[in-house]
Design a protein around this motif. Structure first.
Motif, PDB file in Angstrom:
ATOM      1  N   CYS A  10       1.849 -30.691  15.550  1.00 31.03           N
ATOM      2  CA  CYS A  10       2.076 -29.250  15.092  1.00 31.03           C
ATOM      3  C   CYS A  10       1.928 -28.111  16.018  1.00 31.03           C
ATOM      4  O   CYS A  10       0.683 -28.176  16.814  1.00 31.03           O
ATOM      5  CB  CYS A  10       1.128 -28.982  13.943  1.00 31.03           C
ATOM      6  SG  CYS A  10       1.453 -27.388  13.182  1.00 31.03           S
ATOM      7  N   VAL A  11       2.820 -27.433  16.559  1.00 34.33           N
ATOM      8  CA  VAL A  11       2.570 -26.459  17.325  1.00 34.33           C
ATOM      9  C   VAL A  11       2.102 -24.834  16.833  1.00 34.33           C
ATOM     10  O   VAL A  11       2.215 -23.930  17.401  1.00 34.33           O
ATOM     11  CB  VAL A  11       3.946 -26.105  18.246  1.00 34.33           C
ATOM     12  CG1 VAL A  11       4.087 -27.346  19.036  1.00 34.33           C
ATOM     13  CG2 VAL A  11       5.052 -25.931  17.193  1.00 34.33           C
ATOM     14  N   HIS A  77      12.673 -17.135  14.694  1.00 34.78           N
ATOM     15  CA  HIS A  77      11.578 -18.438  15.111  1.00 34.78           C
ATOM     16  C   HIS A  77      10.374 -17.572  15.807  1.00 34.78           C
ATOM     17  O   HIS A  77      10.574 -16.385  16.361  1.00 34.78           O
ATOM     18  CB  HIS A  77      12.285 -19.306  15.958  1.00 34.78           C
ATOM     19  CG  HIS A  77      13.189 -20.231  15.296  1.00 34.78           C
ATOM     20  ND1 HIS A  77      13.099 -20.991  14.247  1.00 34.78           N
ATOM     21  CD2 HIS A  77      14.546 -20.174  14.892  1.00 34.78           C
ATOM     22  CE1 HIS A  77      14.027 -21.528  13.634  1.00 34.78           C
ATOM     23  NE2 HIS A  77      15.083 -20.820  14.231  1.00 34.78           N
ATOM     24  N   SER A  78       9.402 -18.066  15.934  1.00 32.58           N
ATOM     25  CA  SER A  78       8.110 -17.785  16.514  1.00 32.58           C
ATOM     26  C   SER A  78       7.383 -18.873  17.169  1.00 32.58           C
ATOM     27  O   SER A  78       7.583 -19.840  16.945  1.00 32.58           O
ATOM     28  CB  SER A  78       7.431 -17.015  15.541  1.00 32.58           C
ATOM     29  OG  SER A  78       6.846 -17.532  14.581  1.00 32.58           O
ATOM     30  N   PRO A 214       7.921 -21.211  24.246  1.00 28.65           N
ATOM     31  CA  PRO A 214       8.082 -22.223  23.324  1.00 28.65           C
ATOM     32  C   PRO A 214       9.356 -22.104  22.326  1.00 28.65           C
ATOM     33  O   PRO A 214       9.961 -22.882  21.751  1.00 28.65           O
ATOM     34  CB  PRO A 214       6.839 -22.174  22.477  1.00 28.65           C
ATOM     35  CG  PRO A 214       6.200 -20.690  22.866  1.00 28.65           C
ATOM     36  CD  PRO A 214       6.468 -20.559  24.320  1.00 28.65           C
ATOM     37  N   VAL A 215       9.779 -20.745  21.864  1.00 30.98           N
ATOM     38  CA  VAL A 215      10.616 -20.479  21.104  1.00 30.98           C
ATOM     39  C   VAL A 215      12.018 -21.141  21.772  1.00 30.98           C
ATOM     40  O   VAL A 215      12.640 -21.689  21.158  1.00 30.98           O
ATOM     41  CB  VAL A 215      10.949 -18.992  20.498  1.00 30.98           C
ATOM     42  CG1 VAL A 215      12.097 -18.777  19.797  1.00 30.98           C
ATOM     43  CG2 VAL A 215       9.532 -18.719  19.802  1.00 30.98           C
ATOM     44  N   LEU A 617       0.342 -23.662  25.782  1.00 31.68           N
ATOM     45  CA  LEU A 617       0.982 -23.212  24.554  1.00 31.68           C
ATOM     46  C   LEU A 617       0.101 -22.202  23.712  1.00 31.68           C
ATOM     47  O   LEU A 617       0.855 -20.829  23.364  1.00 31.68           O
ATOM     48  CB  LEU A 617       1.086 -24.516  23.732  1.00 31.68           C
ATOM     49  CG  LEU A 617       1.768 -24.042  22.457  1.00 31.68           C
ATOM     50  CD1 LEU A 617       3.051 -23.419  22.186  1.00 31.68           C
ATOM     51  CD2 LEU A 617       2.022 -25.128  21.271  1.00 31.68           C
ATOM     52  N   SER A 618      -0.997 -22.227  23.614  1.00 31.82           N
ATOM     53  CA  SER A 618      -1.898 -21.492  22.984  1.00 31.82           C
ATOM     54  C   SER A 618      -2.399 -20.258  23.694  1.00 31.82           C
ATOM     55  O   SER A 618      -2.843 -19.074  23.130  1.00 31.82           O
ATOM     56  CB  SER A 618      -3.176 -22.116  22.111  1.00 31.82           C
ATOM     57  OG  SER A 618      -3.914 -22.443  23.106  1.00 31.82           O
ATOM     58  N   GLN A 619      -2.286 -20.131  24.988  1.00 33.20           N
ATOM     59  CA  GLN A 619      -2.925 -19.125  25.955  1.00 33.20           C
ATOM     60  C   GLN A 619      -2.033 -18.623  26.532  1.00 33.20           C
ATOM     61  O   GLN A 619      -0.982 -19.074  26.878  1.00 33.20           O
ATOM     62  CB  GLN A 619      -3.939 -19.566  26.745  1.00 33.20           C
ATOM     63  CG  GLN A 619      -5.234 -20.177  26.135  1.00 33.20           C
ATOM     64  CD  GLN A 619      -5.946 -19.346  25.344  1.00 33.20           C
ATOM     65  OE1 GLN A 619      -6.267 -17.984  25.858  1.00 33.20           O
ATOM     66  NE2 GLN A 619      -6.705 -19.497  24.133  1.00 33.20           N
TER      67      GLN A 619
END
Length: 656
Positions: A10-11, A77-78, A214-215, A617-619
């Motif tokens: 899961c992203v 999307h996001s 990512p989008v 991805l998260s940072q």
């Protein structure tokens, strides 16, 4: 089902929450703050995709960010950053009051805005009086709006009287700007993001779209699942090489720093095996430069077999990948900082442009040369004249007609000589000739290479003014700290990787008292150069009136159309999604010889390993924003990724 959530596939894009028809899935903020009462459409301030969001508010408090279905870049999307990582705007570490100090060893002292601005201006004027006009300069930010960036470079050129203005975006953008302007005539990518849906072959080099963008990475994966072929040129086995439902047809794991050799080897195959699009080249290429280039790449020393010794990639893989790119239908190239942030970044961009022109993959949907910008306004900050040698619109300061136009518009004489780049400013500071710096929204002590040199230069200055949200690393060497404001607190525009200009709308009042553009106006007035604007829309009007590629852009027009991709003018009143249809801006496409020069950063007995950086991805970048949000749950600390064989040889202890 026993896999922990944070390590699952899961992203955390939030799509499930958005799609849930029963509100069983809901953001925690809705239960904590309450149901939103109104919303404002604005643009994300993270990567260069430029997603559009609805900022849903309850009073003056932000409840949640919801991707807007009509967003032209993201289509509803996001990603985990834009959707959830906005808490930094209200983080307890944010500085909301100006501070000054005489020496960097002294403690900070909170002062009023009036005192901070007056002190800043008096120090800058004192330095110029003592050391000369060129002893001060400024740095613009790729995180700030077009309007704010335009004002900073205007302040430096017209208020300071020097061209000593630069931006971090020069490092990541100038190879693209120079390369594509030389080859095609414009300093930007050729396509919109929708174009990927028409691609038959996708070549990814030096970027990691699923983590960095990512989008758009998701849209690329969608096209790959539909049958498009994929070539990945990257030292790492990024997610696109192999992930659920996705597998690259060819992965060329080249050695870092050998991009030029690789791109030229691909061209060798295309030329020597007769895979050139002769019709396109004859009609749209500069034949003199084409024949010289073709003769160069056809040399045996540029063959995949010869370059295998340099790149480390088996020749048969290179040949097969080149054939696929040249014959597989609509072929698009996407690249990132793994191309541009090298000593031969410009040469690689030129090599990529050569490939696209030689195979006719320019001037229609599904093809093109597409740089994926790292920050939200890299493209815009460069468009606005953040380079020491160029006015807005990439026009050289030595061009008499352009300079005279700006002199008349700004009401002062302007220097015809290029100013100092950031490294030159630091060199001059160490030499004692550069003493004052205004830095808006950049952390050069954290993000620029050779930290010792950066810090040494900053320490040698007599007045460093930092304008930012937090006390960053650069602020450790500052004499003035001017609180900045977040994208939620300002009006303006960002320009994303596809040249798309979009409105940034204020959803709450600036918590520091002033928007960033207003702070620049205050400093300019105190310096004796007053600029009068009541709203950022008036700044955009000035930009449009002086920059041909923005001629048809206005806030009203942006609100009407949703966004505009420059160039926007009489010929293209609603913008230009795809560039170079039927011909190049410069006339004929210019082929350039790309000679490979080995990097100075070689492995050896003392330094057996190369260190390279990437996106997470998260940072986001150095983490000034995302580290102050709940996104840190996904990535609590930086990690070194190393091959087990190298780890053993280097005696590095494994963790995790």
């Amino acid at each position: 089902m026993d896999e922990p959530f944070l390590t699952s596939e899961c992203v955390s894009c939030g799509a499930c929450v958005q799609a849930c028809p029963t509100a069983t899935l809901m953001e925690k903020s809705v239960t904590e703050i309450g149901t939103p009462e109104h919303s404002v459409v604005t643009t994300c301030a993270y990567c260069g995709v430029g997603c559009t969001f609805k900022a849903e508010m309850r009073g003056d408090e932000l409840v949640r960010m919801v991707p807007w279905k009509d967003g032209k870049a993201n289509h509803g999307h996001s990603c985990v950053k834009g959707r959830f990582a906005y808490g930094y705007a209200t983080h307890k570490e944010r500085i909301l009051k100006p501070m000054i100090r005489s020496n960097i060893s002294d403690p900070w002292r909170e002062v009023s805005w009036e005192e901070a601005i007056e002190y800043s201006a008096s120090e800058m004027k004192r330095i110029q009086a003592k050391y000369g006009r060129s002893s001060i300069g400024g740095i613009t930010s790729s995180r700030c709006t077009n309007e704010e960036t335009y004002l900073v470079q205007k302040l430096v050129r017209a208020g300071f009287g020097t061209n000593n203005v630069d931006t971090c975006a020069r490092v990541c953008h100038s190879p693209t700007g120079y390369g594509l302007k030389t080859a095609f005539g414009t300093s930007a990518g050729t396509q919109d993001f929708d174009s990927v849906e028409q691609s038959d072959v996708i070549l990814v080099i030096g970027c990691n779209p699923t983590d960095g963008h990512p989008v758009f990475g998701s849209r690329m994966k969608k096209r790959l699942r539909q049958g498009a072929k994929l070539i990945v040129i990257d030292p790492r086995r990024i997610d696109l090489v192999k992930s659920p439902h996705i597998r690259a047809d060819y992965h060329l794991p080249l050695k870092p720093g050998t991009n030029v050799a690789m791109v030229t080897a691909l061209a060798h195959v295309i030329v020597t095996e007769g895979l050139i699009d002769e019709k396109f080249v004859q009609e749209q290429g500069d034949l003199e430069t084409f024949y010289a280039w073709a003769e160069f790449v056809a040399q045996d020393r540029n063959s995949p077999e010869a370059t295998e010794l340099v790149t480390g990639v088996p020749a048969n893989l290179v040949r097969d990948a080149a054939r696929l790119y040249a014959t597989g239908g609509n072929a698009a190239i996407y690249y990132g900082l793994g191309v541009t942030e090298h000593s031969q970044g410009s040469t690689t961009v030129l090599g990529i442009a050569n490939l696209a022109m030689a195979t006719g993959n320019i001037g229609r949907e599904g093809v093109g040369v597409n740089p994926l910008r790292g920050q939200n306004n890299v493209q815009g900050s460069c468009d606005m004249g953040s380079f020491p040698h160029e006015f807005p619109g990439y026009r050289h300061v030595s061009d008499d007609a352009t300079r005279e136009m700006f002199e008349q518009l700004w009401g002062v004489p302007l220097d015809s000589e290029p100013g100092l780049r950031i490294p030159n400013m630091l060199d001059a500071a160490m030499d004692g000739t550069f003493k004052g710096l205004y830095v808006q929204g950049e952390d050069i002590a954290q993000s620029d290479p050779d930290a010792k040199h950066v810090i040494g230069g900053l320490k040698a200055m007599e007045c460093v003014i930092v304008q930012d949200l937090f006390l960053n690393e650069t602020a450790n060497y500052a004499h003035v700290f001017l609180p900045g404001c977040s994208f939620l607190e300002k009006d303006g525009t960002f320009t994303n990787a596809e040249r798309r200009i979009q409105l940034v709308r204020k959803v709450m009042a600036p918590k520091n008292g002033y928007a960033d553009w207003e702070v620049t106006l205050l400093l300019a007035k105190a310096m004796g150069y007053e600029m009068t604007y009541e709203h950022p829309s008036q700044i955009m009007d000035e930009i449009a009136g002086s920059t041909p590629s923005f001629a048809g852009v206005s806030f009203d027009r942006l609100a009407e159309l949703g966004s505009i991709q420059w160039p926007c003018n009489e010929k293209a009143p609603e913008g230009t999604p795809t560039m170079h249809i039927g011909g190049f801006v410069r006339g004929k496409g210019n082929f350039v010889i790309t000679e490979y020069v080995g990097t100075d950063e070689k492995v050896g007995p003392r330094f057996p390993l190369l260190l390279t950086t990437g996106r997470i991805l998260s940072q986001y970048n150095v983490g000034a924003q995302t580290r102050r949000t709940e996104n840190s749950r996904w990535h609590e600390e930086d990690r070194l990724e190393i091959h087990p064989v190298d780890r053993t040889a280097a005696c590095v202890k494994a963790t995790g």
